[in-house]
Motif scaffolding. Structure first.
Motif: not given
Length: 304
Positions: A296, A37, A31-34, A25, A21, A23
């Motif tokens: 992540s 994935e 709150t981070p943005t994806l 930020a 994933c 991300w």
């Protein structure tokens, strides 16, 4: 690709049920943005392009481009004459050149858009792991490890970006890693085990770029790695491993912290995640100093 058997290094792969994933930020949000994935390739260590349009990541021993607008799959950036690469790579200040660490233990340069690569390091009996480039683009900062000594500590070394021999810089006892120049070129930031007798207890530090005593910038109970300053020099990110961690292994609960450079002790935002190795090995700041990227590696319930 060149053979990497002499080092034993191989590209990392995802475990069964695991995903990559990526991300993005914002410095103003918890709150981070994806962005991406995938369960296909284990991507690591995003660099942000100078024009702000894309990230460069390594995966499966290769270099990839990922547009930050999202919705477009990663595209391989072909590096000819370069062996499989690891997660230590940086961009030149003008954005035109990418410098990478090969899994043969040598450093290479190539056009950031892809093309013919060139080996920069000599056969000096050490492994070379790249982490930083000076703001004027003339000097590379890397970790030097003696190939002949099992478990040899990493040492700070500097070398011309055009290639040639490296010069060791004394940082005291203990392993160091992640050496990276401050945006103004005055300091090299890194993590060092010189401040404690606890095995593997890396702490964040800096020293003058022309050498001198390393000073600790944060004293913590966690094992802290890879300090990265924002382009404007006001903010920084780093990844905190659990106390007692040796090295910077994969597949652990870690935390990416965002801090102000004038106060490393009070995170502005913290991002807990499952990751570690590959999450934040290189500077991943956007050129506007307002966003940064990290990775992540979550696993399905019941698999971990």
């Amino acid at each position: 690709m060149a053979d990497s058997e002499d080092t034993g290094m191989r590209p990392r792969t995802l475990e069964p049920g695991q995903r990559t994933c990526v991300w993005i930020a914002s410095t103003t949000s918890a709150t981070p943005t994806l962005l991406l994935e995938t369960s296909e390739i284990l991507f690591e260590a995003p660099n942000w392009s100078l024009d702000g349009t894309h990230l460069l990541l390594n995966g499966d021993g290769r270099l990839w481009r990922l547009d930050v607008e999202g919705g477009v799959p990663p595209v391989e950036v072909p590096l000819h004459g370069v062996p499989a690469i690891n997660n230590d790579h940086v961009l030149s200040p003008d954005g035109a050149t990418v410098y990478v660490s090969g899994m043969d233990g040598h450093l290479y340069s190539a056009p950031a858009t892809g093309g013919q690569g060139r080996r920069l390091t000599e056969e000096d009996g050490t492994l070379h792991f790249l982490h930083g480039i000076s703001p004027d683009g003339r000097t590379l900062a890397y970790v030097s490890i003696d190939r002949s000594v099992e478990g040899a500590p990493g040492r700070l070394a500097l070398m011309p970006a055009a290639g040639g021999p490296g010069t060791l810089v004394d940082t005291g006892e203990g392993h160091i890693d992640g050496p990276e120049y401050s945006p103004d070129g005055r300091f090299v930031y890194l993590n060092s085990e010189a401040f404690t007798t606890a095995p593997g207890h890396a702490q964040l530090a800096r020293l003058a770029a022309d050498g001198g005593q390393a000073e600790r910038v944060l004293a913590s109970e966690t094992v802290d790695w890879f300090p990265h300053l924002s382009p404007d020099g006001t903010l920084a990110t780093y990844v905190a491993f659990p106390a007692g961690t040796l090295g910077h292994p994969e597949n652990l609960d870690v935390t990416v912290h965002l801090v102000a450079v004038d106060d490393w002790s009070r995170p502005l935002h913290s991002f807990p995640l499952f990751g570690g190795q590959g999450t934040l090995n290189v500077n991943s700041w956007a050129p506007d100093s307002r966003r940064f990227a990290f990775v992540s590696y979550p696993v399905e319930d019941g698999v971990r």
